[in-house]
Design an enzyme around this catalytic site. Structure first.
Site, short mmCIF file in Angstrom:
data_model
loop_
_atom_site.label_atom_id
_atom_site.label_comp_id
_atom_site.label_asym_id
_atom_site.label_seq_id
_atom_site.Cartn_x
_atom_site.Cartn_y
_atom_site.Cartn_z
N CYS A 221 1.06 -1.27 0.20
CA CYS A 221 -0.11 -0.07 -0.11
C CYS A 221 0.83 1.35 -0.08
CB CYS A 221 -1.01 0.10 1.29
SG CYS A 221 -1.69 1.43 1.46
N CYS B 67 -0.50 4.01 2.14
CA CYS B 67 -0.12 4.14 3.67
C CYS B 67 1.21 4.12 4.08
CB CYS B 67 -0.71 2.40 4.08
SG CYS B 67 -2.32 1.80 3.38
N ASP B 68 2.08 3.63 3.14
CA ASP B 68 3.42 3.57 3.69
C ASP B 68 4.57 4.47 3.02
OD1 ASP B 68 2.64 1.72 5.33
OD2 ASP B 68 2.91 -0.05 3.86
#
Ligand code: NAP
Length: 310
Positions: A132, A135-136
């Site tokens: 992701c 997300c990261d």
């Protein structure tokens, strides 16, 4: 007993819940754990959902959720581990040893990230290997990273990361990309994205202390990177249905637009079913269609029951 049990709370499940609840049927959404509306919450930028020119996936998911909550949709957390069909209804088995009975099921569990299945991938997940980018990605600001894949997710991830990272290697196993040509054009305009094709990752190198340090590719090439974003598609969450519902070779539930499957009273919606285009808008449409099919099924079942009691 429920009329409709909806399994999964992504866009397809939320849409089915809105339709089911509005008809006054006893409807419940069963979700594993709530942390945003499914895969959608992982998209940084949605620009193709009708009526909403630009929004983040998480925000759009929250809008779906708020809409459902305002209409009185009921939710229950629980991991579904199996189900069986009796003559009268479906029994859904949850991991905590409880059971839920329902006349119809709308199965909308979506799909999960496909893995590369190469050395280093599992060991370094969460230590540089990510599924992701939105997300990261921020953890790898000003670093060199790799994105693996040639679909829209990989192209979107490469563009997103190019605004954060020093350099992005976009690695794809074929020379042609299945993602949108417009995204590819934008990628070509980015000076810090290097496309490497055809190339197949063979190993991710690193350790617990340093995290990912490099990726090995076919033809003995090694690139020094701090993170590997794997974007090689999704696989449906249908293992529990084997032997109960007809699945295609890739594990998707064989179902048409109405959501009708090989089993009476079991309807499929969203990315989990066989379909041409897996988009938010098609998942939302599927949810509505499957709920309408489920309503018709429950109405017929109730009618048959009334007749048999007369
Ligand atoms: P996808 O379209 O299935 O693409 C997966 C990519 O990974 C393909 O390029 C595939 O290569 C490659 N791949 C698969 N297995 C591999 C392996 N073992 N090793 C190396 N490469 C591998 O998946 P996706 O990009 O996640 O997209 C899924 C769906 O969501 C699509 O319908 C897509 O259009 C949609 N989507 C839409 C948006 C948007 O509209 N904003 C954003 C994201 C996704 P090959 O090409 O060689 O098969």
């Amino acid at each position: 007993m429920l009329d409709i049990a909806i399994i999964g709370s992504g866009p397809a499940g939320m849409s089915a819940a809105i339709y089911g609840t509005r008809t006054g049927l006893n409807t419940l959404v069963i979700e594993q754990i709530y942390h945003g509306t499914g895969q959608l919450s992982e998209s940084s930028h949605i620009a193709n959902y009708l009526g909403i020119p630009e929004i983040s996936g998480y925000e759009l998911g929250e809008k779906f959720r708020t809409h459902a909550a305002q209409l009185g949709v009921k939710f229950q957390e629980g991991k579904v581990i199996g189900m069986e069909q009796t003559k009268e209804h479906w029994i859904i088995h949850l991991k905590n040893d409880t059971q839920i009975e329902s006349k119809a099921i709308v199965f909308a569990t979506g799909a999960s990230h496909r893995h590369l299945n190469i050395p280093g991938e599992e060991e370094l997940t969460g230590k540089g290997v990510s599924y992701c980018a939105t997300c990261d990605g921020a953890f790898y600001k000003d670093k060199d990273v790799a994105v693996i894949g040639g679909g829209n997710t990989a192209l979107g991830d490469a563009l997103y990361l190019s605004n954060l990272c020093h350099k992005v290697y976009l690695i794809h196993r074929r020379d042609s990309f299945r993602g949108n040509p417009e995204s590819l054009t934008k990628i070509h305009q980015k000076s810090n994205i290097e496309i490497i094709t055809p190339a197949q990752p063979t190993e991710i190198i690193g350790d617990d202390a340093s995290g990912v340090t490099a990726i090995k590719l076919s033809a003995d090439r090694t690139l020094a990177v701090s993170s590997v974003f794997v974007a090689v598609g999704m696989q449906p969450s249908t293992t529990m249905l084997e032997g109960i519902i007809s699945l295609d070779k890739a594990g998707y539930i064989i179902a048409d637009e109405s959501g009708t499957t090989s089993a009476a009273g079991f309807f499929a919606a969203g990315d989990v079913r066989t379909k041409q285009n897996r988009q938010i808008v098609t998942a939302v449409a599927d949810g509505a269609n499957a709920a309408i099919s489920a309503e018709k099924y429950v109405a017929q079942k109730n009618k048959n029951l009334d007749c048999s009691q007369k």
